[in-house]
Each structure stands twice: as C-alpha cells, then as structure tokens.
Design a protein around this motif. Structure first.
Motif, short mmCIF file in Angstrom:
data_model
loop_
_atom_site.label_atom_id
_atom_site.label_comp_id
_atom_site.label_asym_id
_atom_site.label_seq_id
_atom_site.Cartn_x
_atom_site.Cartn_y
_atom_site.Cartn_z
N HIS A 1 1.36 -1.44 0.15
CA HIS A 1 0.55 -0.33 0.12
C HIS A 1 1.25 1.06 0.16
N ALA A 2 0.75 1.87 -0.51
CA ALA A 2 1.78 3.09 -0.91
C ALA A 2 0.67 4.55 -1.18
N PHE A 3 1.38 5.72 -0.51
CA PHE A 3 0.99 6.55 -1.10
C PHE A 3 1.91 7.88 -1.93
N MET A 4 1.75 8.46 -3.05
CA MET A 4 2.50 9.20 -3.86
C MET A 4 1.87 10.74 -4.13
N HIS A 5 2.71 11.75 -4.29
CA HIS A 5 2.47 12.70 -5.50
C HIS A 5 3.42 13.28 -6.10
N GLY A 6 3.50 14.16 -6.97
CA GLY A 6 4.04 14.20 -7.83
C GLY A 6 3.67 15.51 -8.93
N ARG A 7 4.11 15.24 -10.23
CA ARG A 7 3.49 16.02 -11.55
C ARG A 7 3.47 15.07 -12.16
N ILE A 8 2.89 15.75 -13.33
CA ILE A 8 2.53 14.48 -14.71
C ILE A 8 2.23 15.36 -16.05
N ARG A 9 2.78 15.25 -16.99
CA ARG A 9 1.95 15.83 -18.62
C ARG A 9 2.81 14.89 -19.52
N SER A 10 1.79 15.37 -20.19
CA SER A 10 1.51 14.37 -21.53
C SER A 10 2.65 13.94 -22.69
N GLY A 11 3.35 15.58 -22.48
CA GLY A 11 4.03 15.29 -23.73
C GLY A 11 5.81 16.47 -23.22
N GLN B 1 -1.42 3.69 -4.22
CA GLN B 1 -1.72 2.63 -4.82
C GLN B 1 -2.23 0.96 -3.70
N VAL B 2 -2.73 0.61 -4.21
CA VAL B 2 -2.28 -0.90 -3.57
C VAL B 2 -2.38 -2.43 -4.67
N ASN B 3 -0.87 -3.22 -4.34
CA ASN B 3 -1.07 -4.21 -5.21
C ASN B 3 -0.75 -5.88 -4.49
N SER B 4 -1.11 -6.33 -5.19
CA SER B 4 -0.98 -7.89 -4.53
C SER B 4 0.12 -8.42 -5.25
N PHE B 5 0.85 -9.29 -4.91
CA PHE B 5 2.17 -10.13 -4.98
C PHE B 5 1.92 -11.32 -5.20
#
Length: 304
Positions: free
Chosen positions: A81-91, A103-107
């Motif tokens: 189980h994770a928490f994050m922040h940041g910034r994103i762009r398309s190009g 985010q949650v992952n099951s392995f």
C-alpha cells in the motif's frame, strides 16, 4: 456573481462531491477492489521470512539490493500500500499537472494492481484509475468525476501494465524479487538483465545499481505508450531513474524518481512523470478501514 450563478456553482460542486466520493465514481470502484486485495492477502498469511538462502540464485547486484532494502529476516511481501505525489504531463512541451495518488498491489496468488490518481488539468479535477487484474488491464480518466476523457483496455494496455507491475516489484517492493518468476543475467557489477514471466507473457528489463547497491534505473523496451485518449499504443523505451532512497518502516526504499519516455525525434527522451513516495507500507486496508499486514504493524495509513 448573480444569485442564479451562485446556485449553479454550488449545485455543481455538490454534484462533483457526490459523484467523486460516491459508489459510481472511480474512487468508489478503487475502494471496492481493495476489499478483494485484502481478502487475497488474508488468505496468504502467515508468510515465511526472507532468508539469505532465498537470494542464492540472484545476480550479485540484485542480491545486494534486496539486502540493502531490509527484506532479510522479514516476512515475504504479499501486498503493498503506497501513497505518492508529484506532477505529470502528456509530452515534453505539455504543461505539468500536479497529482496525488494511492496504490495497492497484490503479489501473492492472483496479481492485482490498483492505482488511483487525483490530478488537476487546467484548473479542473481529474480522476484516473488503473486496474490490473490477473493479466487484464484498464485505464480510465474522468474530468470532474463525470466526463470520460480516457478509456483504455485491450492487449496493448495489458502488456503496458505488466511492465508497470514488474517495475513496482523492482522499485517499490524489492523483497519480492527473490520469489519472482524470472530468468536473470548479470551484465557486470552494476547492471543486470532479467526476463520476468508475468501472467503468460515475458517482460524484458535492465536494472542499474549505484556504488552503494541502491537501484538507480529501470529500463524496458516492452512498454506501450498510449495516445491522449488511450485508443492506440506505440512501443517505446520506458525508464524510471531513481534519485533518492529513504527509510520506510525499517525498509530502505525508493523515495523520489521519474518516469521517462525515450521517444523518437522530434520529442526525444523526456520525463513525463516526477514522483515522491510519501509512504510505502506492506499492508492493505479495505473500504471500511480494516487492515491486514504481512509484517509487524507500522503507522496506520488513511483510508479516505
């Protein structure tokens, strides 16, 4: 502002709040799916601890990285189980959009990856939900939780998410590496190649490590880059250079990095995502706030 305009604005805000937090929104779906991950994690407990013997088949740089992460002597990771922040762009010329994400992952058993992002585009809220469930993936985005702008699925989307699942293991949950279905090749003291077999497909990656044993880059040519609406995908080299590590509940894990496309000209190589990991905890929470854990409990994570 007129009374009528104010009323419309308030009504719109109320509708957005209801949909974004309600059962029909992407956030609601994310919460429902967490319950499935919790059930899967509960069924897998108790788990044995990771030992030095588990590392014997790994190339030396990978074994060093797993040791450095703090995984030895702790229970095998089955859920994250994770928490994050940041910034994103398309190009490379597109404006940056701030985001926060969970985010949650099951392995263990059926592989699942749930990723929910709150972003802001031109002043408007955007909800994004990635779902990977046993080999099948979707990506959906809605402006103001109402207007669909991306609805991606199909084999190319699923392959792209397989690469992301492998990246999650390498970057966020290195304690899973000794138990991954992978064929390893040590290139030199700092580089290792691997072929991960994930839900019926092979994913090729190259890992680069620093002098201190930390992971500094992950590269794969198997990821597909989606267009702005998620309707078509092009194969493109993808990398996630890691610039900082930090302690998380006794583990030493990635804390800051980028995701980069290595596009042909005129775009060229560029970072489209910059992220900071706020919390990584090898636990899961259902929508009611209950928690399961595969290790001694750390700080309780928020569930809303």
């Amino acid at each position: 502002m007129t009374v009528a305009a104010t009323a419309v604005l308030l009504l719109g805000a109320a509708a957005y709040g209801l949909v974004s937090r309600g059962p029909l929104g992407l956030r609601g779906e994310y919460r429902r799916r967490i319950a499935e991950v919790v059930t899967s994690a509960s069924a897998s407990m108790p788990t044995p601890v990771v030992t030095e013997a588990d590392l014997r088949h790994l190339p030396a740089p990978v074994a060093t990285y797993v040791r450095r992460s703090g995984a030895i002597g702790r229970p095998r990771v089955t859920v994250m189980h994770a928490f994050m922040h940041g910034r994103i762009r398309s190009g490379p010329d597109a404006p940056w959009m701030p985001f926060s994400a969970e985010q949650v992952n099951s392995f263990a058993g059926k592989r699942r990856r749930l990723f929910f992002m709150d972003a802001t585009m031109r002043g408007l809220p955007v909800d994004v939900l990635h779902v990977y469930d046993g080999g099948h993936a979707t990506m959906r985005a809605r402006v103001c939780s109402l207007i669909p702008v991306v609805d991606a699925s199909g084999p190319a989307m699923s392959r792209a998410e397989r690469v992301t699942v492998v990246n999650d293991i390498c970057v966020l949950a290195p304690g899973v590496l000794p138990f991954a279905d992978a064929v390893w090749e040590e290139v030199d003291a700092r580089r290792t190649r691997a072929v991960f077999h994930i839900d019926g497909e092979d994913i090729h990656v190259e890992l680069t490590f620093g002098e201190d044993g930390a992971l500094v880059d992950f590269v794969s040519d198997d990821r597909r880059r989606a267009d702005d609406r998620g309707t078509s995908f092009a194969r493109q080299r993808w990398s996630t250079p890691i610039s900082r590590m930090a302690e998380q509940h006794g583990y030493m894990l990635a804390s800051h990095g980028e995701a980069r496309w290595h596009a042909p000209e005129p775009e060229g190589e560029f970072a489209y995502l910059e992220f900071t990991i706020d919390t990584i905890d090898y636990t899961a929470h259902d929508h009611a706030g209950q928690k399961v854990t595969t290790r001694p409990a750390g700080r309780r994570l928020p569930t809303s």
